[in-house]
Design a protein around this motif. Structure first.
Motif, mmCIF file in Angstrom:
data_model
loop_
_atom_site.group_PDB
_atom_site.id
_atom_site.type_symbol
_atom_site.label_atom_id
_atom_site.label_comp_id
_atom_site.label_asym_id
_atom_site.label_seq_id
_atom_site.Cartn_x
_atom_site.Cartn_y
_atom_site.Cartn_z
ATOM 1 N N LYS A 234 -16.716 12.187 12.302
ATOM 2 C CA LYS A 234 -17.205 12.255 13.679
ATOM 3 C C LYS A 234 -16.065 12.695 14.600
ATOM 4 C CE LYS A 234 -19.559 11.451 17.424
ATOM 5 N NZ LYS A 234 -20.507 12.481 17.843
ATOM 6 N N MET A 235 -14.893 12.068 14.420
ATOM 7 C CA MET A 235 -13.730 12.418 15.243
ATOM 8 C C MET A 235 -13.295 13.854 14.970
ATOM 9 S SD MET A 235 -12.765 9.840 17.186
ATOM 10 C CE MET A 235 -14.454 10.040 17.646
ATOM 11 N N GLU A 236 -13.358 14.248 13.698
ATOM 12 C CA GLU A 236 -12.937 15.600 13.328
ATOM 13 C C GLU A 236 -13.842 16.630 13.997
ATOM 14 O OE1 GLU A 236 -12.836 16.212 9.093
ATOM 15 O OE2 GLU A 236 -12.413 18.348 9.323
ATOM 16 N N ARG A 237 -15.148 16.345 13.991
ATOM 17 C CA ARG A 237 -16.067 17.313 14.596
ATOM 18 C C ARG A 237 -15.912 17.380 16.110
ATOM 19 N NH1 ARG A 237 -22.415 17.316 13.613
ATOM 20 N NH2 ARG A 237 -22.376 15.807 15.288
ATOM 21 N N GLU A 238 -15.730 16.202 16.752
ATOM 22 C CA GLU A 238 -15.497 16.212 18.203
ATOM 23 C C GLU A 238 -14.261 17.053 18.522
ATOM 24 O OE1 GLU A 238 -17.293 15.091 20.747
ATOM 25 O OE2 GLU A 238 -18.782 14.588 19.220
ATOM 26 N N ALA A 239 -13.194 16.834 17.757
ATOM 27 C CA ALA A 239 -11.942 17.562 17.998
ATOM 28 C C ALA A 239 -12.160 19.060 17.837
ATOM 29 C CB ALA A 239 -10.866 17.076 17.039
ATOM 30 N N ARG A 240 -12.941 19.412 16.851
ATOM 31 C CA ARG A 240 -13.163 20.834 16.542
ATOM 32 C C ARG A 240 -14.053 21.498 17.591
ATOM 33 N NH1 ARG A 240 -13.580 24.410 12.126
ATOM 34 N NH2 ARG A 240 -15.636 25.363 12.016
ATOM 35 N N GLU A 241 -15.163 20.805 17.911
ATOM 36 C CA GLU A 241 -16.148 21.438 18.797
ATOM 37 C C GLU A 241 -15.772 21.341 20.266
ATOM 38 O OE1 GLU A 241 -19.947 19.852 17.763
ATOM 39 O OE2 GLU A 241 -20.008 20.952 15.857
ATOM 40 N N LYS A 242 -15.165 20.212 20.675
ATOM 41 C CA LYS A 242 -14.894 20.032 22.105
ATOM 42 C C LYS A 242 -13.498 20.508 22.489
ATOM 43 C CE LYS A 242 -18.893 18.063 22.739
ATOM 44 N NZ LYS A 242 -19.110 16.707 22.312
ATOM 45 N N PHE A 243 -12.548 20.365 21.564
ATOM 46 C CA PHE A 243 -11.164 20.691 21.929
ATOM 47 C C PHE A 243 -10.586 21.834 21.106
ATOM 48 C CE2 PHE A 243 -11.562 15.936 22.414
ATOM 49 C CZ PHE A 243 -11.824 15.974 23.769
ATOM 50 N N LEU B 96 -6.200 20.714 27.239
ATOM 51 C CA LEU B 96 -6.496 22.029 27.798
ATOM 52 C C LEU B 96 -7.088 21.804 29.179
ATOM 53 C CD1 LEU B 96 -8.225 23.667 24.698
ATOM 54 C CD2 LEU B 96 -5.928 24.145 25.541
ATOM 55 N N ASP B 97 -6.878 22.758 30.076
ATOM 56 C CA ASP B 97 -7.419 22.616 31.424
ATOM 57 C C ASP B 97 -8.945 22.508 31.409
ATOM 58 O OD1 ASP B 97 -4.954 22.633 32.472
ATOM 59 O OD2 ASP B 97 -4.991 24.706 33.201
ATOM 60 N N ASN B 98 -9.560 23.153 30.419
ATOM 61 C CA ASN B 98 -11.032 23.144 30.400
ATOM 62 C C ASN B 98 -11.607 22.177 29.370
ATOM 63 O OD1 ASN B 98 -10.216 24.539 28.213
ATOM 64 N ND2 ASN B 98 -11.430 26.383 28.584
ATOM 65 N N ASP B 99 -10.868 21.102 29.047
ATOM 66 C CA ASP B 99 -11.458 20.047 28.216
ATOM 67 C C ASP B 99 -12.714 19.525 28.911
ATOM 68 O OD1 ASP B 99 -9.578 20.072 26.240
ATOM 69 O OD2 ASP B 99 -8.401 18.402 27.001
ATOM 70 N N PRO B 100 -13.734 19.102 28.124
ATOM 71 C CA PRO B 100 -14.953 18.618 28.782
ATOM 72 C C PRO B 100 -14.675 17.374 29.637
ATOM 73 C CG PRO B 100 -15.031 18.248 26.407
ATOM 74 C CD PRO B 100 -13.848 19.110 26.667
ATOM 75 N N GLY B 101 -15.204 17.352 30.867
ATOM 76 C CA GLY B 101 -15.020 16.207 31.753
ATOM 77 C C GLY B 101 -16.316 15.853 32.463
ATOM 78 N N ASP B 102 -17.457 16.353 31.936
ATOM 79 C CA ASP B 102 -18.746 16.104 32.596
ATOM 80 C C ASP B 102 -19.120 14.632 32.595
ATOM 81 O OD1 ASP B 102 -18.645 18.813 32.417
ATOM 82 O OD2 ASP B 102 -20.113 18.969 30.791
ATOM 83 N N PHE B 103 -18.578 13.887 31.633
ATOM 84 C CA PHE B 103 -18.960 12.475 31.526
ATOM 85 C C PHE B 103 -18.293 11.624 32.595
ATOM 86 C CE2 PHE B 103 -15.073 12.928 29.140
ATOM 87 C CZ PHE B 103 -14.415 11.718 29.248
#
Lengths: 144, 343
Positions: free
Chosen positions: B307-316, B334-341
Motif C-alpha cells: 500500500k505504501m509502495e503504491r502511494e509512493a509510486r502513484e502520488k509522489f 515536490l512542490d506539486n505533492d498532493p495536498g487536497d486532503f
C-alpha cells in the motif's frame, strides 16, 4: 438517542508553534466561540510530527487527531510543512486502508492571523466526529 | 537459463584471488527441498552453491548483520563481501547504500535474474502436492520440476510462484558487479498490486473486519522484523529495554516514560506495531516478501508495505531502490505533492 447527543469527541490537536498555535490563541483572545473538545499540543513544526504521535494518540483514546501548521510557503523552517504533507498523506492512507473512518484524521493549514479559520476547523471536525461515535478500533483496552 | 556453474566459478575465482572475504549465497538446506543461506569462505566450498526455485531468502540481511558484528568488534570491513542477489534483493542493497549503511566497494553484487520464473511459494506448493514431500526443486523453462518419492512432478511456475514474483515489475538486478541470466523486465505475469487492488475495492467496514482479524492473531514474535534487511535500527521503538526498571526507579519516573507501544500482544498494540513498521518501511521496502513468508500466523504484512509502495509510486513518483544517489521518500518533497486532503 440522548446518549449520542451527550457524546463529546476528544480531539488531540498537534499545532505548530509558529502558525496554528498562534492562530488558536487569536481565536481565544478574539472571543470566538468554538467547541472545547480539542486538546492542543504545541509542536515546533508539522514536519516534526512523527506518525507515531498520531498512532499513539489514537492508541490512548483520541476520537480524532488534527495536525495543523503554516500554509505552504510560510514554514518557519522553510520546508517543514512540505515534508509533513508527504508523511501525513501516507499515514492517512494507511489508516483508511485498514478500515479506520477517514474523518478521524485531519490536517489543516491555519496561519497566526486566521483565528476564525481555526475555530471553523475545530467546529467542522467535531461535527464530523460526532456521528462516528467513540473510537474503539485503535484504543488500548483497559486491563482487568 | 542460469548455469549454476557460472556462479560457482565466479565465487571460486574471487575467493582464490582474495578479492572478497566471504561469498553469501544459497546451498542445499537441512530440511529437504528448501535452500538455506550459505557463507562460503574458501574456494573449495564454492561447489556447494546452488540456484533453484527455493532461493527465496533476501540475503542482503546478512550484509546488515556483518556491519553490526564489525561495529561490535570495532573492526574495519577490509575486503568486500560478495552476495548473490535477485532483483528485489539488489534493490534492498541499493536502499542500504542510499542510507549509507555501508559503502558500494564493501559489497560485490553477483546478480541473478529471475527471468520468467521468480521463486517458489511453499504454501502454494503444499496445496498442489497433496501432502507429498518434494526433495528437490529445479527451474526448467517456464516450469518448476519437483523431485518427490513418487517421481518427478512438473508444475507451471505461475501456479506455485510467490505473489510478489507474479506482480514483480523488474525481475532483474539493475545494480550489479556481474549478472547471470536474461533481463526479462516487463514480462508482467500479473497486474502489479493486483491483490492490493482487489482488497481495496471493499468498503471501510469490510476492510476493518479483515484487518482486525489479522491484528488479533499477531503474537509479536517479531519474525517480520528479524528477517527484514531494512529493520536495522539498534533500538526498535517497540523495545522498552532502554528504560530498565530497578528498585531505585520511582513511580514518577515510570509514569513519565513515553511508552509508544506495549510489548504485550493485544490488538491495539499490534496495530500500532504493524502500522509503525509499515510507515518506517515506506519508500524503503523493495517487496522481497520475506516478512510475509516468515510470519508464523500468515498475516498479509506485505499488503501494508505494498500500500505504501503504491502511494509512493502513484502520488509522489517515487520508486524504492531505484538509485543510490537519490533522496529518500520522506526526506524529500515536490512542490506539486498532493495536498487536497488539507483543509
Amino acid at each position: 438517542m440522548s446518549e449520542q447527543q451527550n457524546y463529546e469527541p476528544r480531539v488531540v490537536a498537534f499545532l505548530c508553534k509558529w502558525c496554528s498555535s498562534a492562530g488558536s490563541d487569536l481565536a481565544g483572545v478574539s472571543r470566538i466561540q468554538y467547541p472545547a473538545n480539542a486538546t492542543p499540543i504545541t509542536i515546533p513544526c508539522t514536519g516534526a510530527v512523527s506518525p507515531m504521535y498520531i498512532l499513539s494518540a489514537f492508541n490512548k483514546g483520541a476520537d480524532g487527531v488534527l495536525v495543523s501548521g503554516c500554509h505552504i510557503g510560510d514554514c518557519h523552517y522553510i520546508e517543514g510543512n512540505f515534508l509533513a504533507r508527504r508523511k501525513m498523506h501516507l499515514i492517512m492512507e494507511l489508516l483508511e486502508f485498514i478500515g479506520v473512518e477517514p474523518n478521524r484524521f485531519r490536517m489543516s493549514w491555519v496561519s497566526a492571523a486566521e483565528g476564525a479559520k481555526f475555530a471553523q476547523v475545530i467546529t467542522d471536525f467535531v461535527d464530523d466526529l460526532k456521528p462516528l461515535g467513540p473510537q474503539e478500533k485503535l484504543k488500548k483496552a483497559e486491563r482487568a | 537459463m542460469i548455469n549454476i556453474q557460472d556462479i560457482r566459478d565466479t565465487a571460486r575465482d574471487m575467493l582464490a584471488k582474495g578479492e572478497v572475504r566471504t561469498v553469501i549465497g544459497y546451498r542445499r538446506g537441512s530440511r529437504g527441498m528448501p535452500a538455506e543461506p550459505a557463507f562460503i569462505t574458501s574456494p573449495e566450498q564454492a561447489d556447494e552453491l546452488i540456484w533453484d526455485p527455493t532461493c527465496y531468502h533476501n540475503l542482503s540481511l546478512y550484509l546488515v548483520h556483518d556491519q553490526k558484528i564489525l561495529a561490535h568488534l570495532r573492526k574495519a570491513s577490509g575486503s568486500p563481501i560478495a552476495i548473490v542477489a535477485k532483483g528485489c534483493d539488489a534493490r534492498s542493497i541499493v536502499v542500504l547504500l542510499q542510507e549509507h549503511y555501508f559503502k558500494r566497494e564493501d559489497v560485490y553484487i553477483i546478480g541473478v535474474s529471475c527471468e520468467g520464473t521468480g521463486v517458489l511459494d511453499e504454501r502454494k506448493l503444499a496445496s498442489q502436492l497433496n501432502g507429498v514431500q518434494p526433495t528437490l526443486a529445479a527451474f526448467d523453462g517456464d516450469d518448476y520440476v519437483f523431485t518427490t518419492a513418487e517421481g518427478e512432478k512438473r508444475l507451471p511456475a505461475r501456479e506455485v510462484m510467490a505473489d510478489r514474483c507474479l506482480e514483480c515489475r523488474i525481475p532483474f538486478p539493475k545494480e550489479h558487479n556481474v549478472v547471470f541470466g536474461e533481463d526479462k523486465t516487463g514480462r508482467q505475469l500479473a497486474e502489479p498490486f493486483a491483490a492490493l487492488t482487489r482488497f481495496e475495492a471493499q468498503g471501510t467496514g469490510e476492510r476493518w473486519d479483515i484487518w482486525s482479524h489479522h491484528f488479533d492473531r499477531c503474537m509479536r514474535c517479531f519474525a517480520c522484523r528479524s528477517v527484514c534487511p531494512m529493520c536495522y535500527c539498534d533500538e526498535c521503538v517497540v523495545d522498552s529495554i532502554t528504560f530498565p526498571v530497578t528498585q531505585q526507579t520511582s513511580a514518577a519516573e515510570k509514569a513519565d516514560r513515553v511508552r509508544w507501544i506495549e510489548r504485550s500482544a493485544m490488538r491495539s498494540e499490534n496495530i500500532t506495531y504493524l502500522l509503525t513498521r509499515a510507515m518506517h518501511l515506506a519508500g524503503r521496502c523493495t517487496d522481497c516478501g520475506e516478512c510475509e513468508r516468515a510470519c508464523p500466523v500468515n498475516i498479509p504484512i506485505r499488503m501494508l508495505n505494498n500500500k505504501m509502495e503504491r502511494e509512493a509510486r502513484e502520488k509522489f513518483g517515487y520508486e524504492p531502490g531505484a538509485s543510490i544517489g537519490g533522496s529518500s521518500l520522506v526526506a524529500s518533497f515536490l512542490d506539486n505533492d498532493p495536498g487536497d486532503f488539507i483543509r
